[in-house]
Design a protein around this motif. Structure first.
Motif, short mmCIF file in Angstrom:
data_model
loop_
_atom_site.label_atom_id
_atom_site.label_comp_id
_atom_site.label_asym_id
_atom_site.label_seq_id
_atom_site.Cartn_x
_atom_site.Cartn_y
_atom_site.Cartn_z
N HIS A 156 43.65 -6.61 89.55
CA HIS A 156 42.74 -5.40 90.43
C HIS A 156 42.18 -5.51 91.57
O HIS A 156 42.37 -5.30 92.14
N PRO A 163 45.60 -0.84 88.41
CA PRO A 163 44.09 -0.31 88.31
C PRO A 163 43.07 -1.16 86.85
O PRO A 163 43.19 -2.18 86.95
N ARG A 167 41.19 3.86 79.94
CA ARG A 167 42.81 4.49 80.29
C ARG A 167 43.58 5.40 80.95
O ARG A 167 44.61 5.50 80.96
N ASP A 169 42.50 6.91 85.58
CA ASP A 169 41.58 6.34 86.73
C ASP A 169 40.47 7.15 86.31
O ASP A 169 40.49 8.54 86.34
N ASP A 197 49.99 7.26 85.02
CA ASP A 197 48.24 6.91 85.28
C ASP A 197 48.24 5.93 84.12
O ASP A 197 47.39 4.80 84.00
N SER A 198 48.55 7.16 82.65
CA SER A 198 48.09 6.22 81.58
C SER A 198 49.02 4.76 81.20
O SER A 198 48.31 3.65 80.88
N HIS A 201 47.94 2.15 83.13
CA HIS A 201 46.71 0.92 82.78
C HIS A 201 46.40 0.28 81.60
O HIS A 201 46.11 0.15 81.40
N TRP A 284 38.44 -0.34 76.16
CA TRP A 284 39.48 0.42 75.12
C TRP A 284 38.77 0.74 74.53
O TRP A 284 38.42 0.65 73.75
N GLU B 249 36.18 1.48 91.59
CA GLU B 249 36.32 2.18 90.94
C GLU B 249 35.68 2.86 90.40
O GLU B 249 35.48 3.77 89.76
#
Lengths: 335, 522
Positions: A156, A163, A167, A169, A197-198, A201, A284, B249
């Motif tokens: 990353h 990403p 979970r 963006d 995206d999910s 991630h 998470w 981010e």
């Protein structure tokens, strides 16, 4: 078969009861006061007293346990001392994230571990085998914490291929919560972009969580395959002139599957209850994070809830594995 | 691998398209927000709850910038304090036209409801109203739609009351809205846990526990924020915060370690913002008859024996302010004078005068947790080493924090290494607990009963003339410093690191950050 199932289900109940009993009494012998932990340094004496009364902490341990079990039998897991929220609500909120991550890690472990193990067994002591063995050693010995930070930093931070933690963006809009599984909820909301995206991630944390399992699985598969490959019936099959691929698929792999299945069951159970560090590093929102916070703030009802859930999951997975045995190996019969 | 890359590209592209326009109007604030339990202003007593509630609700009066000694108007445009026979009458004139996010106007009845709610809800901070301000349900009255009067008894400090109103417990909620969500007499507590009904610049949009808190601009607010959205993203691990801040981010990182802060301060793309936390890290010494620390000379010897400078520069890498008196920097009455320096020879002399030239052995109690930026065990080891140089043998005992508190509260600890934060931003938040034995707080826990100190603390609390009040606090801090059971070690700094694109970030000593002043450059 039916009688067996009933017997086993009774056993599951017994295990779960044992878990509640052990956890409860460990929480009683720990020299720590949940009231002070919840209310902190500046709390007044009357506040502490009121807190103990409200949460039944002023009663003797056996009464507290009886009250807890009474509620549990009615499906009530009690209330968190820290957040005052029903523990069941918290578990419903956090468990799906852990299940989603664990299943992804499980899948990665199987996709990496099993083929690598088979390749290693077929090339015993040659380069591919040695490589797999070294990788398995590394995978099994690298602490999750280190691996997590390393992968996050490299893939990353430096390369930007994956990403960051979380979970989704940070700028994307989360789907309405239906199942708690981000991948499913995004699909239910017909939001394909967020679904991708999910998934994206999910990869890094799943690799981190699954790496040790993949290593173990590769070693186990290699061992089981080697064992089977040295059996007489394999030699016979080869002597009959069966193609090598057929021997491996039909004769070797199927027989090696039993011990691997046992390991898989244990692995899934440990993934579900062992995601604490991965969840912390990758931010998470699962039960691993929840139980860490709860334990450090001496929130015993919450800790009890998680251990209960973990115990139940473990017992059910084991049951499922045993039932699968009979399916895979017709020689096994339960009665 | 190809698949992963392709998937990544799709995700990055699609996400990028959807959100590009929102990047500069959305602030992503990464931190360990695990302590968030509720966004209810009258219930929240934790840091993150306060951070959120401060931006959802307005108070009658507030502090601006980093100054915690000058009250500024907020929902109240004027206020005055009268000394009458019935007690202190504090009258607030509300500003007309302030609106809640629901569109309703903020009126006196909302203030009465919010203050009564703070008392009736019996939350962790209710004692601020009931014990510090000494008010009850009925003490707050609406004289008309825009005038509120609170009657405090003579024994309460009107200055402390006004100061504690800047804290989130003084946040005004929309009474009609909250009442409509009441469940079995809970004053809307369950609903306000993850909803908002305030007049602050933001509204609570959603709270995904352990994942994110999303605040969106309140269209009806008097103070219109520059940002459309602020997202508190849960990142409990400081390494993850570092990586996420570097990769863009997140815009702000809340909990970096001293080593990371050092690296970021020399990086031109980032700014490390230092603010003073009101917390004091200190050693408490049990002064009970028969205790080795009963003699004030022994306590003084301890103060000379511990090297504050080495703790701050060596252990904390400079992330703390040196302080020796009991009122922290940032509060009215702060006394910056340094009365003693590291002097082991003097400490030995004092011990000899106290009749213990060869020192003695005792237990030093501390938590298994972290003390500001370092493990408590490390800090305790440094103290142990310093004390050993003058012949005092400290046996460190590290136990669960609640057990440290239990022993300490029961006057059972010989020496403790702990911290204290005032309950409200007024010097009395430290002065009374630390000076008045009968307040059953810190002076009590250390069995230090000094009637002169207690009296000074009471006088200072009730004094409304700032000059006189300041003089009283100087007397008190010097007395406690000389005779008291404490060795104040330092006041930890609060560091926040952010991208230089972020402008207008200001944090005061009670950890309030007003998001409406923050903007983000592209």
């Amino acid at each position: 078969m039916f009688a067996y199932l009933i017997r086993r289900l009774f056993f599951v109940i017994f295990v779960v009861w044992g878990v509640t009993f052990a956890t409860f009494f460990i929480s009683q012998v720990v020299p720590a006061d949940p009231a002070l932990a919840a209310l902190g340094d500046n709390a007044r004496e009357d506040q502490i007293k009121e807190f103990r009364q409200r949460n039944g902490l002023d009663k003797p341990a056996y009464v507290q346990y009886a009250v807890y079990m009474g509620k549990l039998l009615r499906g009530n897991l009690g209330q968190s001392l820290r957040t005052s929220r029903p523990v069941a609500d918290d578990l419903r909120e956090f468990f799906p994230a852990t299940v989603e991550l664990s299943l992804a890690a499980f899948l990665i472990a199987i996709l990496i571990g099993v083929p690598f193990g088979i390749v290693a067994a077929l090339t015993q002591n040659r380069l591919p085998d040695v490589t797999v063995r070294i990788l398995a050693l590394l995978g099994g010995a690298t602490p999750v914490f280190f691996l997590g930070i390393l992968l996050l930093q490299v893939f990353h931070g430096q390369l930007g291929w994956f990403p960051g933690p979380g979970r989704l963006d940070p700028y994307s809009i989360s789907p309405p919560r239906v199942t708690g599984f981000m991948t499913l909820d995004t699909l239910l909301a017909h939001d394909f972009r967020t679904f991708v995206d999910s998934l994206y991630h999910l990869i890094l944390p799943a690799v981190v969580l699954g790496s040790a399992s993949a290593a173990l699985l590769a070693r186990m598969t290699r061992g089981a395959m080697l064992e089977v490959l040295s059996q007489d019936y394999i030699r016979t099959a080869r002597a009959k002139g069966a193609a090598s691929s057929r021997v491996i698929r039909r004769h070797a792999a199927k027989n090696a599957a039993l011990p691997i299945l046992t390991v898989l069951g244990g692995l899934l159970g440990s993934l579900l209850s062992g995601a604490v560090l991965t969840e912390t590093i990758f931010s998470w929102p699962g039960i691993g994070r929840y139980v860490t916070t709860s334990a450090s703030s001496l929130d015993f009802p919450a800790v009890m809830g998680v251990t209960l859930l973990a115990g139940l999951t473990y017992a059910l997975i084991n049951l499922a594995v045993d039932l699968l045995y009979a399916y895979i190996d017709p020689r096994i019969k339960y009665g | 691998m190809k698949l992963i890359k392709a998937l990544g590209m799709v995700a990055a592209l699609s996400a990028g398209l959807a959100i590009a326009q929102d990047r500069t109007s959305t602030l992503i604030y990464g931190g360990d927000w695990t302590d968030l339990i509720t966004a209810d202003p009258q219930v929240s007593y934790e840091f993150t709850g306060g951070l959120v509630a401060d931006n959802l609700y307005e108070t009658l009066v507030k502090f601006e910038g980093t100054d915690l000694s000058t009250l500024k108007p907020s929902l109240a445009e004027k206020w005055n304090v009268q000394n009458t026979a019935q007690g202190w009458l504090v009258t607030f004139n509300l500003r007309k036209g302030s609106k809640f996010s629901t569109g309703r106007e903020v009126t006196a009845k909302d203030v009465v409801y919010s203050f009564d709610r703070a008392i009736q809800i019996k939350g962790p901070s209710s004692f601020l109203f009931t014990d510090v301000a000494n008010i009850k349900v009925g003490s707050t009255k609406a004289l008309d739609n825009y005038t509120v009067q609170v009657t405090l008894p003579k024994t309460a400090s009107p200055a402390a009351f006004l100061n504690l109103l800047t804290f989130n417990i003084g946040g005004i909620v929309d009474s009609e809205e909250v009442k409509s969500h009441e469940q079995s007499g809970d004053f809307g507590k369950a609903w306000l846990t993850d909803h908002s009904a305030g007049s602050g610049p933001f509204m609570l949009n959603r709270w995904d526990r352990n994942a994110q808190v999303v605040l969106t601009a309140n269209p009806n607010a008097r103070l219109q924020p520059k940002l459309k959205q602020v997202i508190l993203r849960y990142l409990p691990e400081s390494q993850a915060q570092r990586v996420a801040l570097e990769s863009g981010e997140i815009d702000i990182a809340e909990n970096l370690t001293p080593e990371m802060l050092k690296a970021f301060s020399s990086n031109p793309k980032f700014k490390v913002y230092k603010s003073d936390n009101l917390r004091l890290r200190y050693i408490g010494m049990n002064s009970k008859e028969g205790s080795p620390f009963a003699n004030p000379k022994v306590r003084e010897a301890v103060r000379y024996a511990i090297n504050q400078d080495e703790i701050i520069s060596g252990l904390l890498l400079g992330n703390a302010t040196k302080i020796q008196t009991i009122i922290p920097k940032g509060l009215f009455g702060y006394n910056p004078a340094m009365y003693y320096s590291y002097d082991p020879a003097r400490a030995k002399k004092l011990l000899a005068e106290a009749g213990v030239p060869n020192g003695f052995e005792f237990e030093l109690l501390t938590a298994t947790a972290s003390c500001d930026f370092v493990p408590c065990g490390d800090l305790a080891a440094k103290i142990q080493a310093d004390l050993a140089k003058v012949g005092l043998k400290a046996n460190i005992k590290q136990i669960q924090n609640s057990e440290v508190l239990k022993a300490y509260r029961a006057q059972q600890a010989q020496m403790v290494l702990v911290a204290w934060s005032p309950d409200f931003p007024d010097p009395d938040g430290n002065a009374t607990p630390m000076s008045d034995y009968n307040a059953k707080s810190l002076a009590y826990r250390n069995v230090w009963n000094n009637p002169t100190a207690a009296k000074l603390a009471q006088q200072a609390a009730l004094e409304t003339n700032p000059t006189k009040r300041g003089a009283l606090y100087k007397l008190l801090t010097e007395l406690v410093l000389k005779d008291g059971p404490y060795d104040i070690l330092y006041q930890p700094a609060q560091n926040t690191t952010f991208s230089t694109k972020v402008e207008g970030y200001v944090r005061n000593g009670q950890n309030q950050v007003r998001f409406e002043n923050i903007s983000k450059q592209p």
